[in-house]
Design a protein around this motif. Structure first.
Motif, PDB file in Angstrom:
ATOM      1  N   PHE A 118      -3.398  -0.077  -0.859  1.00 12.74           N
ATOM      2  CA  PHE A 118      -2.610  -0.131   0.369  1.00 12.74           C
ATOM      3  C   PHE A 118      -2.491   1.270   0.947  1.00 12.74           C
ATOM      4  O   PHE A 118      -1.868   2.150   0.343  1.00 12.74           O
ATOM      5  CB  PHE A 118      -1.210  -0.697   0.076  1.00 12.74           C
ATOM      6  N   LEU A 119      -3.060   1.476   2.125  1.00 14.97           N
ATOM      7  CA  LEU A 119      -3.058   2.818   2.724  1.00 14.97           C
ATOM      8  C   LEU A 119      -1.640   3.296   2.994  1.00 14.97           C
ATOM      9  O   LEU A 119      -1.334   4.482   2.890  1.00 14.97           O
ATOM     10  CB  LEU A 119      -3.888   2.792   4.017  1.00 14.97           C
ATOM     11  N   LEU A 120      -0.753   2.359   3.299  1.00 14.29           N
ATOM     12  CA  LEU A 120       0.633   2.743   3.592  1.00 14.29           C
ATOM     13  C   LEU A 120       1.272   3.436   2.390  1.00 14.29           C
ATOM     14  O   LEU A 120       2.114   4.315   2.555  1.00 14.29           O
ATOM     15  CB  LEU A 120       1.431   1.502   3.984  1.00 14.29           C
ATOM     16  N   ALA A 121       0.849   3.080   1.195  1.00 16.43           N
ATOM     17  CA  ALA A 121       1.429   3.704  -0.006  1.00 16.43           C
ATOM     18  C   ALA A 121       1.087   5.188  -0.067  1.00 16.43           C
ATOM     19  O   ALA A 121       1.813   5.974  -0.681  1.00 16.43           O
ATOM     20  CB  ALA A 121       0.920   2.996  -1.260  1.00 16.43           C
ATOM     21  N   LEU A 122      -0.007   5.597   0.570  1.00 14.33           N
ATOM     22  CA  LEU A 122      -0.426   7.002   0.497  1.00 14.33           C
ATOM     23  C   LEU A 122       0.297   7.882   1.512  1.00 14.33           C
ATOM     24  O   LEU A 122       0.139   9.093   1.496  1.00 14.33           O
ATOM     25  CB  LEU A 122      -1.947   7.103   0.724  1.00 14.33           C
TER      26      LEU A 122
ATOM     27  N   ASP B 200      -2.535  -2.458   7.061  1.00 14.94           N
ATOM     28  CA  ASP B 200      -3.556  -1.421   6.907  1.00 14.94           C
ATOM     29  C   ASP B 200      -3.482  -0.406   8.057  1.00 14.94           C
ATOM     30  O   ASP B 200      -3.517   0.806   7.848  1.00 14.94           O
ATOM     31  CB  ASP B 200      -4.922  -2.119   6.923  1.00 14.94           C
ATOM     32  N   TRP B 201      -3.344  -0.927   9.270  1.00 16.44           N
ATOM     33  CA  TRP B 201      -3.281  -0.074  10.460  1.00 16.44           C
ATOM     34  C   TRP B 201      -2.054   0.835  10.401  1.00 16.44           C
ATOM     35  O   TRP B 201      -2.124   2.027  10.713  1.00 16.44           O
ATOM     36  CB  TRP B 201      -3.241  -0.950  11.713  1.00 16.44           C
ATOM     37  N   LEU B 202      -0.923   0.278   9.958  1.00 17.54           N
ATOM     38  CA  LEU B 202       0.300   1.070   9.835  1.00 17.54           C
ATOM     39  C   LEU B 202       0.088   2.237   8.881  1.00 17.54           C
ATOM     40  O   LEU B 202       0.545   3.354   9.128  1.00 17.54           O
ATOM     41  CB  LEU B 202       1.433   0.212   9.257  1.00 17.54           C
ATOM     42  N   GLY B 203      -0.625   1.961   7.794  1.00 14.84           N
ATOM     43  CA  GLY B 203      -0.927   3.024   6.828  1.00 14.84           C
ATOM     44  C   GLY B 203      -1.743   4.123   7.497  1.00 14.84           C
ATOM     45  O   GLY B 203      -1.511   5.309   7.273  1.00 14.84           O
ATOM     46  N   ALA B 204      -2.700   3.724   8.341  1.00 15.72           N
ATOM     47  CA  ALA B 204      -3.534   4.718   9.015  1.00 15.72           C
ATOM     48  C   ALA B 204      -2.699   5.556   9.982  1.00 15.72           C
ATOM     49  O   ALA B 204      -2.878   6.769  10.094  1.00 15.72           O
ATOM     50  CB  ALA B 204      -4.667   4.021   9.763  1.00 15.72           C
ATOM     51  N   VAL B 205      -1.751   4.905  10.668  1.00 11.79           N
ATOM     52  CA  VAL B 205      -0.919   5.636  11.634  1.00 11.79           C
ATOM     53  C   VAL B 205      -0.055   6.655  10.905  1.00 11.79           C
ATOM     54  O   VAL B 205       0.016   7.824  11.286  1.00 11.79           O
ATOM     55  CB  VAL B 205      -0.048   4.668  12.452  1.00 11.79           C
ATOM     56  N   PHE B 206       0.605   6.225   9.824  1.00 11.49           N
ATOM     57  CA  PHE B 206       1.508   7.136   9.124  1.00 11.49           C
ATOM     58  C   PHE B 206       0.767   8.175   8.292  1.00 11.49           C
ATOM     59  O   PHE B 206       1.351   9.168   7.881  1.00 11.49           O
ATOM     60  CB  PHE B 206       2.519   6.354   8.271  1.00 11.49           C
ATOM     61  N   SER B 207      -0.524   7.952   8.044  1.00  6.12           N
ATOM     62  CA  SER B 207      -1.318   8.981   7.371  1.00  6.12           C
ATOM     63  C   SER B 207      -1.995   9.888   8.394  1.00  6.12           C
ATOM     64  O   SER B 207      -2.702  10.821   8.010  1.00  6.12           O
ATOM     65  CB  SER B 207      -2.402   8.336   6.503  1.00  6.12           C
ATOM     66  N   CYS B 237       9.294   7.537  12.943  1.00  5.91           N
ATOM     67  CA  CYS B 237      10.426   8.166  12.255  1.00  5.91           C
ATOM     68  C   CYS B 237      10.249   7.907  10.775  1.00  5.91           C
ATOM     69  O   CYS B 237      10.025   6.760  10.375  1.00  5.91           O
ATOM     70  CB  CYS B 237      11.719   7.532  12.774  1.00  5.91           C
ATOM     71  N   THR B 238      10.328   8.953   9.940  1.00  5.69           N
ATOM     72  CA  THR B 238      10.286   8.720   8.490  1.00  5.69           C
ATOM     73  C   THR B 238      11.480   9.402   7.845  1.00  5.69           C
ATOM     74  O   THR B 238      11.859  10.504   8.221  1.00  5.69           O
ATOM     75  CB  THR B 238       9.015   9.242   7.822  1.00  5.69           C
ATOM     76  N   ILE B 239      12.061   8.697   6.871  1.00  2.00           N
ATOM     77  CA  ILE B 239      13.209   9.210   6.127  1.00  2.00           C
ATOM     78  C   ILE B 239      12.787   9.229   4.668  1.00  2.00           C
ATOM     79  O   ILE B 239      12.345   8.197   4.139  1.00  2.00           O
ATOM     80  CB  ILE B 239      14.418   8.268   6.286  1.00  2.00           C
ATOM     81  N   THR B 240      12.895  10.377   4.007  1.00  2.00           N
ATOM     82  CA  THR B 240      12.431  10.512   2.620  1.00  2.00           C
ATOM     83  C   THR B 240      13.564  11.013   1.753  1.00  2.00           C
ATOM     84  O   THR B 240      14.209  12.005   2.086  1.00  2.00           O
ATOM     85  CB  THR B 240      11.268  11.527   2.560  1.00  2.00           C
ATOM     86  N   GLY B 241      13.772  10.354   0.621  1.00  2.00           N
ATOM     87  CA  GLY B 241      14.842  10.779  -0.287  1.00  2.00           C
ATOM     88  C   GLY B 241      15.122   9.662  -1.257  1.00  2.00           C
ATOM     89  O   GLY B 241      14.207   9.028  -1.750  1.00  2.00           O
ATOM     90  N   PHE B 242      16.412   9.421  -1.539  1.00  2.00           N
ATOM     91  CA  PHE B 242      16.815   8.310  -2.393  1.00  2.00           C
ATOM     92  C   PHE B 242      17.747   7.474  -1.525  1.00  2.00           C
ATOM     93  O   PHE B 242      18.888   7.856  -1.296  1.00  2.00           O
ATOM     94  CB  PHE B 242      17.525   8.850  -3.638  1.00  2.00           C
ATOM     95  N   ILE B 243      17.221   6.382  -0.997  1.00  2.00           N
ATOM     96  CA  ILE B 243      17.906   5.667   0.093  1.00  2.00           C
ATOM     97  C   ILE B 243      18.425   4.323  -0.391  1.00  2.00           C
ATOM     98  O   ILE B 243      17.686   3.528  -0.971  1.00  2.00           O
ATOM     99  CB  ILE B 243      16.912   5.474   1.273  1.00  2.00           C
ATOM    100  N   VAL B 268       8.493  -4.049  16.700  1.00  2.00           N
ATOM    101  CA  VAL B 268       8.711  -2.754  16.047  1.00  2.00           C
ATOM    102  C   VAL B 268       8.519  -2.973  14.546  1.00  2.00           C
ATOM    103  O   VAL B 268       8.571  -4.113  14.084  1.00  2.00           O
ATOM    104  CB  VAL B 268      10.136  -2.185  16.313  1.00  2.00           C
ATOM    105  N   THR B 269       8.279  -1.893  13.793  1.00  2.00           N
ATOM    106  CA  THR B 269       8.098  -2.069  12.351  1.00  2.00           C
ATOM    107  C   THR B 269       9.061  -1.187  11.568  1.00  2.00           C
ATOM    108  O   THR B 269       9.440  -0.104  12.011  1.00  2.00           O
ATOM    109  CB  THR B 269       6.663  -1.728  11.892  1.00  2.00           C
ATOM    110  N   LEU B 270       9.436  -1.710  10.389  1.00  2.00           N
ATOM    111  CA  LEU B 270      10.254  -0.964   9.450  1.00  2.00           C
ATOM    112  C   LEU B 270       9.578  -1.083   8.093  1.00  2.00           C
ATOM    113  O   LEU B 270       9.438  -2.182   7.569  1.00  2.00           O
ATOM    114  CB  LEU B 270      11.670  -1.571   9.373  1.00  2.00           C
ATOM    115  N   SER B 271       9.120   0.042   7.523  1.00  2.00           N
ATOM    116  CA  SER B 271       8.399   0.016   6.243  1.00  2.00           C
ATOM    117  C   SER B 271       9.201   0.767   5.206  1.00  2.00           C
ATOM    118  O   SER B 271       9.780   1.819   5.512  1.00  2.00           O
ATOM    119  CB  SER B 271       7.034   0.699   6.364  1.00  2.00           C
TER     120      SER B 271
END
Lengths: 132, 321
Positions: A118-122, B200-207, B237-243, B268-271
């Motif tokens: 899953f690309l999102l995991a990366l 898959d597309w979302l992963g590409a956007v956030f990467s 928007c990304t939030i990183t920590g212990f949520i 809209v998406t929330l991952s």
């Protein structure tokens, strides 16, 4: 962007549906980083890809050197990349990276930081969370 | 032949895709968010949006704090004092820091008061406690119910630090984006993309991958799933920590209200990504690392209150609920 009035009208509520996919991903994604023993060695994206292809070729031959492989992202400064490989080629690519020891006579090693179907995991790596 | 076959195999992974509507009585969206306890990263994508609303921005800024306590003996988590001050209040989660679930002993505290210990064989035998073998490795798992001031003052005898989640906000322009139909989870030929394609597309956007490569490009041939459209802009928007799951519920609710007023965005998406080294994924389902340690979920919230929910896990995981 133009939206017609019909498209703006919300559709009626959808019914519940659940699908469980087992091994759906045709590709696996790897976040890797190339480290050289000596500093100052640079590669552009094309050279990086060529290095991956030759690593595959050295271990598995011409046919597997042509495995569908994409470099989705590449950062020249850190020599790090996100790779996409067809799932059936993951083991071959990973083992080729493991056994690659040098580039143009200079000692180097690939570090595999993350792997996932899953690309999102990366896009995030919880093992990189540093608190102290 | 067997060796050749093994060379082409990958660890098993599962993707559960569901569709429903937030208005349905039996919708499980809340439950699935609330029972995914150890969340590392939350990402929001809003098409055709250049600026976050005040309500959403406030929620994003208030997802913390979380606390880091060094050298805390485990018995502190099962004292009556700790249980009364934090556990009984119901919103306390804990996870050992810098422990790899596939190598080290790991401990997690769940909001319902359960303490989960994932131990190697030697440590398990030293504790003398009753557990069961891990489904996926040679480890032993133990679960306990810890039959609920602030954290900082409670653990003042230890080195405790307060941390705020890291927040990253950005906009992208001219973004190629899949066309979706909320009723078509599997997609529709020439009309809509499927749920796995969207993930898959979302992963590409956030990467930050390039989405518009030519088929003969030497570096990458990745492109946006078809059919697609081009967004003038999108807000990331990304939030990183212990949520905490409660904070994610609030974000989800606020995103549902995004469409109270007419918007250009169709969805809209929330991952949400879980900690790779948590011993559990959803509820008390065992989670292991294997090659990736992924356990993540993604909501696609449509403008008619329909939603898609994708839940993804790796090899050493039970099927998501």
């Amino acid at each position: 962007m133009m939206w017609s009035a019909l498209e703006k009208m919300p559709a009626p509520a959808t019914t519940y549906e659940r699908i469980v996919y087992k091994n759906p991903s045709e590709h696996h994604y790897m976040k890797v980083c190339l480290e050289f023993q000596d500093r100052g060695v640079g590669l552009n994206a094309a050279q990086f890809r060529q290095l991956l292809i030759s690593a595959l070729k050295d271990l598995f031959g011409e046919v597997d050197a042509a495995l569908p492989l994409d470099i989705l992202t590449y950062e020249e400064k850190t020599l790090s990349a996100i790779l996409r490989i067809c799932s059936s080629g993951l083991v071959k690519l990973w083992s080729s990276l493991t056994l690659l020891g040098s580039y143009k006579g200079k000692k180097c090693a690939f570090r595999v930081i993350q792997v996932s179907p899953f690309l999102l995991a990366l896009s995030g790596n919880s093992r990189e969370l540093v608190l102290d | 032949m067997a060796t050749l076959r093994r060379l082409r195999e990958v660890p098993r992974h599962l993707l559960v895709c569901e569709k429903s509507n937030f208005g349905h009585d039996k919708s499980r969206h809340r439950h699935l968010v609330e029972t995914h306890y150890h969340n590392y990263r939350v990402s929001i994508l809003i098409p055709e949006c250049g600026i976050l609303s005040k309500e959403l921005k406030n929620l994003v800024m208030e997802t913390g704090p979380y606390y880091f306590v060094k050298n805390l003996p485990l018995h502190e988590l099962i004292t009556h004092d700790f249980i009364n001050t934090f556990v009984k209040k119901g919103s306390c989660c804990a996870l050992t820091y810098n422990t790899n679930i596939d190598e080290d002993n790991t401990v997690a505290l769940l909001p319902d008061g359960k303490l989960i210990l994932s131990l190697d064989k030697d440590t398990y035998e030293e504790t003398g406690l009753q557990g069961r073998p891990s489904q996926y490795s040679g480890r032993k798992i133990m679960k306990f119910s810890a039959e609920e001031s602030t954290m900082m003052s409670y653990f003042s005898n230890y080195q405790i630090q307060e941390h705020q989640p890291k927040i990253a906000l950005s906009t992208v322009t001219e973004l190629q984006c899949p066309v979706l139909q909320s009723s078509a989870l599997r997609g529709a030929p020439e009309a809509a993309c499927s749920a796995p394609e969207l993930l898959d597309w979302l992963g590409a956007v956030f990467s930050h991958a390039e989405l518009n490569n030519e088929p003969n490009n030497f570096i990458s041939t990745y492109c946006c799933p078809q059919p697609s459209t081009v967004l003038a802009k999108a807000y990331l928007c990304t939030i990183t920590g212990f949520i905490l799951p409660e904070k994610i519920c609030l974000l989800l609710e606020q995103l549902c209200h995004y469409f109270d007023e007419p918007k250009l965005a169709p969805w809209v998406t929330l991952s949400v990504q879980g900690f790779a080294d948590s011993p559990v994924s959803w509820r008390e389902n065992e989670h292991g690392f294997r090659k990736g340690g992924e356990h993540l979920y993604n909501f696609v919230i449509f403008n008619n209150q329909d939603y898609w929910l994708q839940m993804a896990v790796g090899a050493n995981d039970d099927c998501p609920p």
